[in-house]
Design a protein around this motif. Structure first.
Motif, PDB file in Angstrom:
ATOM      1  N   ALA A  40      13.769   6.407  10.851  1.00  0.00           N
ATOM      2  CA  ALA A  40      14.083   7.824  11.019  1.00  0.00           C
ATOM      3  C   ALA A  40      12.804   8.663  10.984  1.00  0.00           C
ATOM      4  N   GLU A  41      12.325   9.047  12.159  1.00  0.00           N
ATOM      5  CA  GLU A  41      11.202   9.974  12.316  1.00  0.00           C
ATOM      6  C   GLU A  41       9.981   9.564  11.478  1.00  0.00           C
ATOM      7  N   VAL A  42       9.568   8.331  11.652  1.00  0.00           N
ATOM      8  CA  VAL A  42       8.389   7.805  10.959  1.00  0.00           C
ATOM      9  C   VAL A  42       7.138   8.200  11.732  1.00  0.00           C
ATOM     10  N   SER A  43       6.157   8.757  11.022  1.00  0.00           N
ATOM     11  CA  SER A  43       4.909   9.183  11.655  1.00  0.00           C
ATOM     12  C   SER A  43       3.720   8.736  10.818  1.00  0.00           C
ATOM     13  N   PHE A  44       2.724   8.139  11.465  1.00  0.00           N
ATOM     14  CA  PHE A  44       1.469   7.783  10.813  1.00  0.00           C
ATOM     15  C   PHE A  44       0.470   7.349  11.873  1.00  0.00           C
ATOM     16  N   GLY A 231      14.466   3.370   6.173  1.00  0.00           N
ATOM     17  CA  GLY A 231      13.958   3.773   7.468  1.00  0.00           C
ATOM     18  C   GLY A 231      13.065   4.984   7.452  1.00  0.00           C
ATOM     19  N   ARG A 232      12.780   5.523   6.273  1.00  0.00           N
ATOM     20  CA  ARG A 232      11.950   6.718   6.171  1.00  0.00           C
ATOM     21  C   ARG A 232      10.627   6.413   5.479  1.00  0.00           C
ATOM     22  N   LEU A 233       9.585   7.146   5.881  1.00  0.00           N
ATOM     23  CA  LEU A 233       8.287   7.013   5.240  1.00  0.00           C
ATOM     24  C   LEU A 233       8.324   7.800   3.931  1.00  0.00           C
ATOM     25  N   ILE A 234       8.143   7.060   2.820  1.00  0.00           N
ATOM     26  CA  ILE A 234       8.224   7.666   1.495  1.00  0.00           C
ATOM     27  C   ILE A 234       6.847   8.073   0.989  1.00  0.00           C
ATOM     28  N   ALA A 235       5.841   7.216   1.188  1.00  0.00           N
ATOM     29  CA  ALA A 235       4.487   7.506   0.725  1.00  0.00           C
ATOM     30  C   ALA A 235       3.482   6.818   1.627  1.00  0.00           C
ATOM     31  N   ASP A 236       2.290   7.389   1.697  1.00  0.00           N
ATOM     32  CA  ASP A 236       1.205   6.853   2.525  1.00  0.00           C
ATOM     33  C   ASP A 236      -0.096   7.193   1.826  1.00  0.00           C
ATOM     34  N   GLY A 237      -0.798   6.187   1.292  1.00  0.00           N
ATOM     35  CA  GLY A 237      -2.013   6.476   0.569  1.00  0.00           C
ATOM     36  C   GLY A 237      -2.748   5.221   0.161  1.00  0.00           C
ATOM     37  N   PRO A 238      -3.829   5.357  -0.607  1.00  0.00           N
ATOM     38  CA  PRO A 238      -4.616   4.205  -1.034  1.00  0.00           C
ATOM     39  C   PRO A 238      -3.843   3.348  -2.029  1.00  0.00           C
ATOM     40  N   PRO A 239      -4.120   2.051  -2.069  1.00  0.00           N
ATOM     41  CA  PRO A 239      -3.345   1.148  -2.919  1.00  0.00           C
ATOM     42  C   PRO A 239      -3.444   1.473  -4.394  1.00  0.00           C
ATOM     43  N   GLU A 240      -4.592   1.977  -4.863  1.00  0.00           N
ATOM     44  CA  GLU A 240      -4.717   2.242  -6.295  1.00  0.00           C
ATOM     45  C   GLU A 240      -3.829   3.403  -6.735  1.00  0.00           C
ATOM     46  N   ASP A 241      -3.374   4.225  -5.798  1.00  0.00           N
ATOM     47  CA  ASP A 241      -2.415   5.277  -6.131  1.00  0.00           C
ATOM     48  C   ASP A 241      -0.982   4.749  -6.091  1.00  0.00           C
ATOM     49  N   ILE A 242      -0.627   4.092  -5.001  1.00  0.00           N
ATOM     50  CA  ILE A 242       0.767   3.687  -4.813  1.00  0.00           C
ATOM     51  C   ILE A 242       1.135   2.485  -5.667  1.00  0.00           C
ATOM     52  N   LEU A 243       0.262   1.495  -5.755  1.00  0.00           N
ATOM     53  CA  LEU A 243       0.610   0.270  -6.473  1.00  0.00           C
ATOM     54  C   LEU A 243       0.581   0.435  -7.981  1.00  0.00           C
ATOM     55  N   THR A 244      -0.005   1.505  -8.474  1.00  0.00           N
ATOM     56  CA  THR A 244       0.003   1.762  -9.914  1.00  0.00           C
ATOM     57  C   THR A 244       1.086   2.758 -10.315  1.00  0.00           C
ATOM     58  N   ASP A 245       1.833   3.247  -9.351  1.00  0.00           N
ATOM     59  CA  ASP A 245       2.919   4.195  -9.635  1.00  0.00           C
ATOM     60  C   ASP A 245       4.211   3.404  -9.831  1.00  0.00           C
ATOM     61  N   GLY A 246       4.406   2.917 -11.075  1.00  0.00           N
ATOM     62  CA  GLY A 246       5.555   2.071 -11.362  1.00  0.00           C
ATOM     63  C   GLY A 246       6.882   2.745 -11.086  1.00  0.00           C
ATOM     64  N   GLN A 247       6.982   4.019 -11.396  1.00  0.00           N
ATOM     65  CA  GLN A 247       8.234   4.731 -11.168  1.00  0.00           C
ATOM     66  C   GLN A 247       8.563   4.802  -9.684  1.00  0.00           C
ATOM     67  N   LEU A 248       7.550   5.100  -8.874  1.00  0.00           N
ATOM     68  CA  LEU A 248       7.767   5.160  -7.421  1.00  0.00           C
ATOM     69  C   LEU A 248       8.233   3.813  -6.889  1.00  0.00           C
ATOM     70  N   LEU A 249       7.551   2.743  -7.292  1.00  0.00           N
ATOM     71  CA  LEU A 249       7.905   1.411  -6.799  1.00  0.00           C
ATOM     72  C   LEU A 249       9.300   1.001  -7.251  1.00  0.00           C
ATOM     73  N   GLU A 250       9.619   1.236  -8.513  1.00  0.00           N
ATOM     74  CA  GLU A 250      10.938   0.847  -9.020  1.00  0.00           C
ATOM     75  C   GLU A 250      12.048   1.624  -8.347  1.00  0.00           C
TER      76      GLU A 250
END
Length: 287
Positions: A40-44, A231-250
């Motif tokens: 659904a309307e994925v952009s990057f 089907g939607r883009l939730i986050a787009d960024g460097p791995p040290e931001d996204i992979l350390t965000d336990g709440q986001l991943l869970e």
């Protein structure tokens, strides 16, 4: 015939960003199966030499995204541009294999020739590369992925699962793509095969877009992470931001790869100029 030049397939310089032209541009990409939306309307965008991981739970749309980018699935014109080509345009689609290559999750889906060397050479021959150059490219790609060139006469079905994956990857690399798409590349590999694949992917020179659940792989090699869910883009960024965000991943069906792994790998991937990317250049993405 001169010896294979494996240096042509290894990395040369950092990922291109900033003022460079994007290699891949995805603009409000949507896709449905039988009326059921899966994207659904994925952009990057992806730049030359970037290694971008696409993560998300089952059913997030990761494989469908890759299939749209390489033109396997039809779509609306104007939603995808790869090296200046639109996969939805039939005329441009014919030129796409020279620009983008995909390694499927199951290597048996793309190994079909009587011998490994013939399989690896099939792509460049199909592109119209002269036979001598095609065989040279095949030998070069086999050596680059760690397959002995003496195995060229072996039937692909006699290879181990890990070596089949190497052969499938070699067949794509022999076409000299600008963008490499990989769908769950570490699936079904034992720990040694997984380590060897990670080492290989670190050395590949072209841009990579990797759909995976393997967040340790992501931490080890990705310069950027895209999180899809529903089907939607939730986050787009460097791995040290996204992979350390336990709440986001869970929240999106994933688990962090663990502090020790992140400390030794993920943190070294960041570039000082990198930050979260969104659809609008220069603006932080909303999580």
């Amino acid at each position: 015939m001169s010896p294979p030049d494996t240096d042509a397939l290894t990395r040369n310089g950092p990922p291109a960003r900033g003022g460079d032209t994007p290699l891949l541009h995805v603009n409000r990409l949507s896709h449905s199966y039988g009326g059921f939306p899966v994207l659904a309307e994925v952009s990057f965008t992806v730049y030359p030499r970037e290694c971008v991981a696409v993560i998300g739970p089952n059913g997030a749309g990761k494989t469908t995204l890759l299939l749209r980018l390489c033109g396997v699935l039809p779509g609306m014109p104007g939603q995808v541009g790869v090296g200046g080509l639109d996969p939805a345009d039939p005329q441009q689609r014919r030129k796409l294999p020279a620009v983008v290559g995909m390694v499927f999750q199951n290597p048996d889906d793309q190994l079909f020739c009587p011998s490994v060397l013939e399989d690896v050479a099939f792509g460049p021959l199909n592109l119209g590369v002269p036979p001598e150059e095609a065989w040279q490219r095949a030998l070069q790609a086999m050596e680059a992925v760690g397959l002995p060139t003496s195995w060229g006469d072996r039937p692909p079905h006699q290879l181990s699962g890990g070596d089949k994956r190497r052969a499938a990857l070699a067949g794509v690399l022999a076409m000299h793509p600008q963008l490499l798409l990989l769908d769950e590349p570490t699936a079904f590999l034992d720990p040694r095969g997984r380590r060897e694949l990670i080492h290989l992917l670190k050395r590949i020179s072209c841009a990579q877009l990797i759909a995976t659940h393997d967040l340790q792989l992501v931490a080890a090699i990705a310069s950027r992470v895209i999180l899809l869910d529903g089907g939607r883009l939730i986050a787009d960024g460097p791995p040290e931001d996204i992979l350390t965000d336990g709440q986001l991943l869970e929240q999106h069906g994933l688990e962090p790869p663990g502090p020790p792994y992140l400390a030794s790998t993920c943190m070294s991937q960041a570039s000082p100029s990198q930050g979260l990317q969104s659809d609008a250049p220069g603006q932080p993405s909303s999580r």
